[in-house]
Design a protein around this motif. Structure first.
Motif, short mmCIF file in Angstrom:
data_model
loop_
_atom_site.label_atom_id
_atom_site.label_comp_id
_atom_site.label_asym_id
_atom_site.label_seq_id
_atom_site.Cartn_x
_atom_site.Cartn_y
_atom_site.Cartn_z
N ASP A 197 0.80 -1.22 0.00
CA ASP A 197 0.00 0.00 0.00
C ASP A 197 0.84 1.29 0.00
OD1 ASP A 197 -2.26 -1.60 -0.09
OD2 ASP A 197 -2.22 -1.86 2.09
N PRO A 218 -9.33 3.54 0.02
CA PRO A 218 -9.30 2.08 0.13
C PRO A 218 -8.04 1.50 -0.48
CG PRO A 218 -11.41 2.85 -0.73
CD PRO A 218 -10.50 4.02 -0.74
N VAL A 219 -7.65 0.32 -0.02
CA VAL A 219 -6.40 -0.25 -0.50
C VAL A 219 -6.57 -1.54 -1.30
CG1 VAL A 219 -5.04 0.83 1.32
CG2 VAL A 219 -5.96 -1.47 1.70
N THR A 220 -7.77 -2.12 -1.31
CA THR A 220 -7.94 -3.39 -2.01
C THR A 220 -9.04 -3.37 -3.07
OG1 THR A 220 -9.32 -4.12 -0.16
CG2 THR A 220 -7.05 -4.92 -0.20
N ARG A 221 -9.54 -2.17 -3.39
CA ARG A 221 -10.68 -2.17 -4.32
C ARG A 221 -10.30 -2.55 -5.74
NH1 ARG A 221 -15.34 2.05 -2.30
NH2 ARG A 221 -15.28 1.33 -0.14
N ASP A 271 -10.90 -6.60 -4.98
CA ASP A 271 -11.82 -7.29 -4.07
C ASP A 271 -13.24 -7.45 -4.60
OD1 ASP A 271 -13.03 -4.80 -3.76
OD2 ASP A 271 -12.54 -4.60 -1.65
#
Lengths: 311, 311
Positions: free
Chosen positions: A167, A232-235, A238
């Motif tokens: 990240d 956000p870090v995983t969009r 995910d």
């Protein structure tokens, strides 16, 4: 916009506070760093397993720098605002014998070469199955240590270094503790994508430039790196949820190894990939998370594989 | 829709394959389970620290069940499709001396009582600052062990149990390995919210009902629990990004403790909360992740605190 560009030939291997700065800046400077890949250019789009076997480890993980930040003193922090990346479109992922979470199970070398769209940055095809969302970041980003001499670039330390934190991407603000005058900042080891853990030991290793702004926080009294993500870090990965395998027991490392080994088996069984191919794919897109760390004596570690990679 | 409801008085404490089933079902049955909170009803909306000090640990973590699934045999897996939760609107979070990741630093008991909107499920107010997004799940979900006798409910095991996995929420499909005929499924320890790690040892502990469908997978040869989430797992809390602290070094547990201790300090300093209040807040919303586990000899663990909780 950057006021300076530091070219990739201004690099060093390892941390040494006696290295002369390649640039001295006032706090607030924005600089473009050309970063070599983690092989230091030894692996290219034409490379084969023979090139992997011939790697000169003395050239591994070069970083561009160091930059002296005026006024920085031990006890301060360097605040790094991570700006834009200019990816190259080429990358590699390898299983390097002796390195990686399951090094005892994957003893043979393996190499995967990637080509990705450096403008659109659409998910990169891995094989007939598997498309990996991209999110560029700098794997190695740090300052010089107080202790004299040359220190290996491999382990991260309280001043940063080979943190391999997925990240540390565009927009994130990173704070690193200063141990020497000027901080002596360097960056490299750029990745086009990686999962939390970097479980096989490599990511999508990819040369690229990165633009950073270096500020100074006086008397920050920071113990270890910390950072703030802008969102956000995983969009990027995910949307379709996750397949998750678990490991559990009184040792987090054993639990993590168990969770990853089970996911490698699951991906290999579902796709027909060779286990080492599944292992490398997991490294570039799957995340290690600690689900619980309090229910004595057994902790739970999960390996989260994003379903959209295969769907 | 469930064909049966098992009431909360049909509960047991600990795992014991000699317990008679409270219900026998064919694979595919959908059942509503009324779950007590982890205190077994000892803590209520009127509780004080004195009630926490007086907890009878023999009544801790009751689970509703067991349910015998026809045809389940060792080597099979029970497939659990997690349906809807019916939350109660009441919850508690505690620091219980001797329990939790930083038990050595937080030696005094602390108790926070929550009221939340059980219909709208809007983020729950913690104090003058802090609103925690809710995502109900079952902390304890498992099968009986092959080994005879009563086994503590505290540690999770390969057959599940007190897994405290935040993402065992509505829509997730969980697979558990069967060790005894019928599986002997039980569930409890429902949480209105928790971060990955459950770092202070408790979540938003909240009685609620959950509806589950129990299926049978013959000859699944599963080693440990695995699960599939129907979609993203952190979108209820990631919109504004994260503050992240790190711990690093050759031991994952030490690194995790360092990351969490630094976040507690950061949240306490920013908000003026007492450290133990920040610790409990971190437990219900912050996530422990392993950023890298391969850069010998130092691993990086991050504690991710969702910024929207305070913004």
């Amino acid at each position: 916009m950057p006021t300076h560009t530091i070219h990739g030939d201004c690099h060093h291997v390892g941390w040494d506070n006696a290295l002369p700065p390649v640039l001295t800046v006032a706090p607030g400077a924005t600089i473009e760093f050309e970063c070599l890949d983690a092989s230091g250019g030894q692996l290219t789009a034409a490379s084969t397993l023979a090139d992997l076997a011939a790697l000169d480890f003395a050239r591994i993980n070069p970083t561009t720098g160091p930059v002296f930040i005026d006024g920085a003193q031990p006890g301060d922090a360097i605040k790094i605002t991570i700006g834009a990346f200019a990816p190259s479109g080429f990358g590699w992922t390898a299983n390097i014998p002796g390195f990686g979470l399951l090094a005892d199970q994957f003893v043979e070398p393996a190499l995967h070469l990637w080509t990705y769209d450096k403008v659109a940055m659409t998910p990169a095809a891995y094989s007939p199955v598997g498309r990996v969302p991209l999110k560029p970041f700098a794997g190695t980003i740090g300052l010089a240590l107080a202790e004299p001499g040359v220190h290996s670039v491999v382990p991260p330390r309280r001043v940063g270094g080979n943190l391999d934190i997925r990240d540390l991407a565009a927009g994130t603000v990173l704070y690193l503790p200063v141990e020497v005058a000027g901080g002596l900042f360097s960056v490299g080891d750029t990745h086009a994508a990686q999962g939390d853990g970097e479980i096989c030991g490599t990511a999508i290793e990819s040369p690229m430039s990165v633009t950073l702004t270096l500020d100074l926080v006086k008397d920050a009294r920071l113990e270890t790196p910390r950072y703030t993500t802008p969102g956000p870090v995983t969009r990027h990965l995910d949307a379709k949820g996750y397949e998750v395998t678990t490991g559990l027991g009184p040792d987090l490392m054993t639990a993590a190894r168990g969770a990853v080994a089970r996911m490698v088996d699951l991906i290999a069984a579902r796709t027909g990939m060779a286990p080492v191919e599944a292992y490398m794919l997991c490294s570039v897109c799957g995340d290690l998370r600690i689900s619980e760390i309090v229910d004595l004596p057994n902790w739970v570690v999960g390996f989260y594989f994003p379903r959209l990679v295969l769907e």
